[in-house]
Scaffold this active site. Structure first.
Site, mmCIF file in Angstrom:
data_model
loop_
_atom_site.group_PDB
_atom_site.id
_atom_site.type_symbol
_atom_site.label_atom_id
_atom_site.label_comp_id
_atom_site.label_asym_id
_atom_site.label_seq_id
_atom_site.Cartn_x
_atom_site.Cartn_y
_atom_site.Cartn_z
ATOM 1 N N ASP A 1 -7.995 -9.808 -28.070
ATOM 2 C CA ASP A 1 -7.794 -10.988 -27.221
ATOM 3 C C ASP A 1 -9.165 -11.404 -26.693
ATOM 4 O O ASP A 1 -10.167 -11.170 -27.366
ATOM 5 C CB ASP A 1 -6.808 -10.670 -26.092
ATOM 6 C CG ASP A 1 -5.983 -11.887 -25.674
ATOM 7 O OD1 ASP A 1 -6.591 -12.893 -25.286
ATOM 8 O OD2 ASP A 1 -4.739 -11.838 -25.731
ATOM 9 N N HIS B 1 -10.918 -13.261 -29.085
ATOM 10 C CA HIS B 1 -10.649 -14.674 -28.846
ATOM 11 C C HIS B 1 -11.788 -15.363 -28.119
ATOM 12 O O HIS B 1 -11.611 -16.445 -27.575
ATOM 13 C CB HIS B 1 -9.352 -14.837 -28.061
ATOM 14 C CG HIS B 1 -8.130 -14.398 -28.817
ATOM 15 N ND1 HIS B 1 -6.856 -14.466 -28.288
ATOM 16 C CD2 HIS B 1 -7.977 -13.898 -30.069
ATOM 17 C CE1 HIS B 1 -5.981 -14.013 -29.177
ATOM 18 N NE2 HIS B 1 -6.642 -13.659 -30.262
#
Length: 439
Positions: free
Chosen positions: A264, A287
């Site tokens: 993430d 991310h």
């Protein structure tokens, strides 16, 4: 989509002269006692700060103490659960009238969910030195709360792996990442943060490896004047919700010289954060580096003063990102600077996303009411692999204001591709400058 490589942008967008505000981390001399009001737990019984008159050593100079968990019954075999021994060693260190060190020697320790609370004797927190490896329990049933290790209501300490790098292994792959909720939605039902710092001030965290968390790897909440450096945070790129470092309701935070590759956000900055500095961080997979998500809940506090510089982002889903929920209630984020960032094969290298809705359950009829102001993006170079190098999805209700792109040079990874030169825009934006840029 529209393609361009120029110094001016269409006439319907007003040009503003803007001045950046750079985050500054104040020295720890400015610290006072931590604000204890949000803490959900009280300090351990019997460890309340004592006055010098109450001390049995009033007439003696206090001695330094090292409190080794193995001397309190911890077993370094990776199989015997040792949280009781860890708590006993912490209580002794926390209650010590002189300088103290909570010490975890070499070896592998299985440790269940545990809290290390303060305040300690005379508000003087022990230093923490970890030389070994800590293993979290595999089963989610072992966790009654959303964290594994918590340091709470403390000030003025260091947590370090010493001259070596300690390791905290969340063992998320064995069970946590396999939850059916992880596969069916964008967020797992039960997330366990590896190490949380709550109401902590004037601390340095360094030389630690965090791996395979069941949720976020490191969290800061209600904390201030924290210096984090030389961390190695790692989890597979497809591991769900495994943010590297998450900051919320905290101020004067410095994150530097660290390597973060997770499933993430490498670093995520949540509501109520101010004066956050991120530098010399290598991010990927993951991310990217994100401000947000913002606006998921009502009455969120504003974000102000974010500085990201001298970072490398490689192979991530996003590069530098500001994200607010679709339909978000009113709040604001301002004075955000991203500069000297190098990107390698990144998707969505520069993105403002005010239509963030990963679970597709948002109220799509209501725009985000989070006001984004003064976003400065400078000296960003590298390569990308998606149709748009720059994506600006602003709110249709509260326009983005004063967005500046300077010296942006991003190349599409496919040679001789006609796609280079892509800017995607939507919503309202007042005051955009694009200067000396090509993407």
């Amino acid at each position: 989509m529209m393609a361009f490589s120029m110094r001016k942008i269409a006439g319907f967008i007003a040009l503003f002269h803007v001045t950046s505000v750079v985050a500054t981390v104040y020295p720890c001399e400015s610290c006072g006692s931590p604000n204890l009001s949000p803490a959900p737990e009280a300090a351990s019984p019997g460890l309340q700060p004592l006055s010098p008159a109450d001390s049995p050593e009033t007439n003696m100079a206090p001695k330094d103490g090292v409190f080794d968990v193995t001397e309190h019954g911890a077993v370094a075999d990776g199989g015997i659960e040792s949280s009781s021994a860890f708590s006993a060693a912490w209580n002794a260190a926390c209650g010590h009238p002189g300088n103290s060190t909570f010490y975890i020697p070499k070896g592998t320790f299985l440790v269940g969910p545990i809290s290390f609370p303060g305040p300690c004797y005379n508000n003087q927190s022990p230093n923490i030195e970890i030389r070994g490896t800590l293993l979290a329990p595999i089963s989610l049933s072992a966790f009654q709360s959303s964290n594994w290790i918590v340091f709470r209501n403390l000030q003025g300490f260091t947590l370090t792996g010493g001259t070596e790098t300690a390791k905290l292994d969340g063992q998320g792959a064995a069970e946590a990442w396999k939850q059916s909720s992880c596969e069916k939605s964008a967020r797992c039902k039960k997330l366990i943060t590896t190490i949380d710092f709550i109401n902590v001030s004037c601390a340095t965290i360094s030389n630690i490896t965090l791996s395979n968390s069941k949720g976020f790897h490191l969290g800061l909440h209600g904390s201030n004047n924290i210096n984090i450096h030389n961390l190695n945070i790692t989890a597979p790129g497809d591991s769900p919700n495994t943010d590297g470092i998450h900051v919320s309701h905290s101020s004067n935070i410095k994150i530097s010289s660290s390597t973060i590759g997770v499933g993430d956000d490498c670093v995520s900055i949540g509501p109520g954060s101010s004066n956050i500095s991120i530098s010399n961080v290598h991010c990927g997979p993951g991310h990217g580096i994100s401000v947000g998500s913002l606006g998921k809940y009502k009455n969120e506090k504003d974000v102000v003063g974010i500085n990201v510089r001298n970072c490398t982002i490689k192979g991530t889903q996003n590069g530098i990102r500001v994200k607010t929920w679709l339909g978000a209630p009113a709040s604001s984020a301002s004075n955000m600077t991203f500069e000297d960032v190098f990107m390698i094969n990144v998707s969505n290298p520069i993105i403002i996303d005010q239509e963030y809705c990963p679970s597709n359950t948002c109220n799509t009829t209501q725009p985000s009411l989070v006001k984004l102001t003064d976003i400065f993006i400078r000296n960003v170079n590298g390569t990308y692999n998606t149709n748009s190098a720059v994506t600006l999805l602003c709110s249709t209700e509260v326009p983005c204001e004063n967005v500046q792109l300077v010296n942006i040079s991003l190349n599409y990874v496919v040679p001789d591709s006609p796609r280079q030169g892509r800017l995607s825009m939507k919503g309202f934006l007042h005051g955009l400058q694009v200067i000396n840029s090509r993407f």
